[in-house]
Design an enzyme around this catalytic site. Structure first.
Site, short mmCIF file in Angstrom:
data_model
loop_
_atom_site.label_atom_id
_atom_site.label_comp_id
_atom_site.label_asym_id
_atom_site.label_seq_id
_atom_site.Cartn_x
_atom_site.Cartn_y
_atom_site.Cartn_z
N GLU A 76 -3.39 7.56 -3.95
CA GLU A 76 -3.48 6.32 -3.17
C GLU A 76 -3.31 5.16 -4.14
O GLU A 76 -4.14 4.97 -5.04
CB GLU A 76 -4.81 6.22 -2.43
CG GLU A 76 -4.81 5.05 -1.46
CD GLU A 76 -6.08 4.98 -0.63
OE1 GLU A 76 -7.18 5.07 -1.20
OE2 GLU A 76 -5.96 4.83 0.61
N TYR A 107 0.86 -1.18 0.00
CA TYR A 107 0.00 0.00 0.00
C TYR A 107 0.90 1.23 0.00
O TYR A 107 1.90 1.27 0.72
CB TYR A 107 -0.89 0.02 1.26
CG TYR A 107 -1.64 1.32 1.43
CD1 TYR A 107 -2.91 1.47 0.89
CD2 TYR A 107 -1.07 2.40 2.11
CE1 TYR A 107 -3.60 2.67 1.02
CE2 TYR A 107 -1.75 3.60 2.24
CZ TYR A 107 -3.01 3.72 1.70
OH TYR A 107 -3.69 4.90 1.82
#
Ligand code: GDP
Ligand code: MN
Length: 398
Positions: free
Chosen positions: A206, A118
């Site tokens: 993101e 991530y």
């Protein structure tokens, strides 16, 4: 301004960030065409079909599917295009899928354990610095990771005077458990990603997941990009990426008219000047037992034209059962606003089909109240804030 995944990837790629390659399509036939093209360019035999909507969690909702041949590309695209995709981030009824991204399959069949990370870049408002947030727990719900295993989320803050320093990029790669060629690739990836974030004037990147393939490539499989609207004037090409189909139509119209409008669920329409007073008005409506239908800041110039536009926009929401006008006359005189309200009311005739409660306070408030009371219009005047909110409740329960 939010972008689709495929647009976010275009921006990333233009700054040298490696991404899962793909092209967008809006019909199953076009999907097959771009899949063929992609096979020629990358050698991939398998493709992932990804719904393009402004919401995450598409995988879980059935909006991301693997196609192992062109027939499947066609049938899966056919299924996903036009569907109302429901994910934890969409409204309950879901969001209409207008386009699919046909992307190369980057999860090699031989990979027993694809490595998903991530990574996000965002502004830490507390310190006033950009930061990179990253975790080894990619590919899943990062909110759940933050809740259950917060120690697995790292942050790296960047000094605006120096930018991202090489040792910081290496630290990130190292903390992600990488070494050798993969570490080098990750350093490149992070460095390019941060440059892209700054140069594109974004407010959020993101990337979940960032993938490490078994041959040590590091690439963005997903991309959520939010651009800073205040900087769009210097990125005309990004401004053209706006997809109005993804936005609330009343909000789009209000923005075009220069009004600050946010659609809400209640039944009391609000027309207020100043964001602070608008917030206070919503609070008071709630306290009196009501529910605001919108946030609307008409700004400093509340003349008849503007008031009329604002009424028109408020009344587009079928839930509105009453409108509260709450204006503070500081620079703008209350009697001018009152005249604006009365004129707008006259002009709109029977388009106004709900009671209007009007509270004007400040410069020339007395004249304003008289003007309204003597206008012959069905506008209920009020002087005090609480009084206005109570009158709203009265007309709602009448
Ligand atoms: P999101 O669910 O909206 O976050 O969409 P993502 O773009 O993150 O895709 C969801 C999931 O689909 C990813 O976490 C992957 O597990 C899977 N996925 C994405 N690309 C590929 C691919 O090329 N091949 C395979 N097999 N799976 C993929
Ligand atoms: Mn994702």
């Amino acid at each position: 301004m939010n972008l689709h995944e495929y647009q976010g990837k275009e921006i990333l790629s233009s700054f040298g960030v490696r991404v899962q390659r793909g092209t967008v399509a809006d019909t199953p036939e076009k999907a097959v065409e771009v899949a063929k093209q992609l096979t020629e360019e990358t050698g991939t035999g398998w493709h992932v079909i990804k719904a393009q909507i402004h919401a995450g969690g598409r995988g879980k909702g059935g909006g991301v599917k693997l196609a192992k041949n062109l027939d499947e590309v066609k049938s899966i695209s056919n299924d996903i295009l036009g569907m109302m995709l429901i994910t934890p981030q969409t409204p309950a009824e879901g969001k209409l899928v207008n386009q699919v991204l046909i992307a190369e399959d980057v999860y090699y069949p031989g990979d027993s354990e694809p490595n998903e990370f991530y990574m996000s870049v965002l502004l830490n408002r507390g310190t006033g610095r950009n930061m990179i947030m990253y975790s080894t727990e990619g590919g899943m719900d990062i909110e759940a990771v933050a809740e259950e295993t917060p120690h697995l989320i790292f942050t790296e803050e960047i000094d605006p005077a120096t930018g991202l320093l090489p040792f910081q990029a290496r630290k990130i790669a190292f903390n992600l458990g990488l070494s050798g060629a993969a570490l080098k690739e990750m350093v490149k990836f992070v460095t390019a990603l941060y440059t892209a974030y700054v140069k594109s004037d974004s407010s959020l990147f993101e990337i979940n997941p960032v993938l490490k393939t078994s041959d040590d490539k590091i690439l963005a499989v997903d991309a959520k990009v939010t651009l800073d609207e205040n900087a769009l004037y210097r990125h005309k090409d990004y401004a053209a990426m706006r997809d109005l189909r993804e936005e609330n139509p009343i909000e789009v119209e209000a923005k075009a008219a220069g009004l600050n409008y946010v659609d809400l669920d209640g039944n009391v329409g609000c027309m207020v000047n100043g964001a602070g007073l608008a917030m206070g008005t919503m609070d008071l409506i709630k306290q009196a037992g009501g529910d605001p239908a919108n946030f609307l800041d008409v700004g400093g110039t509340a003349d008849a034209q503007r008031v009329e536009t604002a009424f028109g926009i408020i009344l587009k929401d079928p839930n509105v059962k009453a409108i509260l006008v709450n204006i503070f006359g500081g620079i703008v005189r209350c009697d001018r606003v009152a005249q604006g309200v009365v004129d707008a009311y006259k002009n709109m005739g029977d388009k106004i089909n709900v009671p209007i409660i009007c509270r004007l306070q400040g410069t020339n408030a007395k004249e304003a109240k008289e003007l309204i009371d003597n206008s012959g219009m069905e506008i209920i005047s009020a002087t005090e804030f609480q009084e206005a909110a109570d009158k709203v409740q009265e007309v709602l329960s009448a």
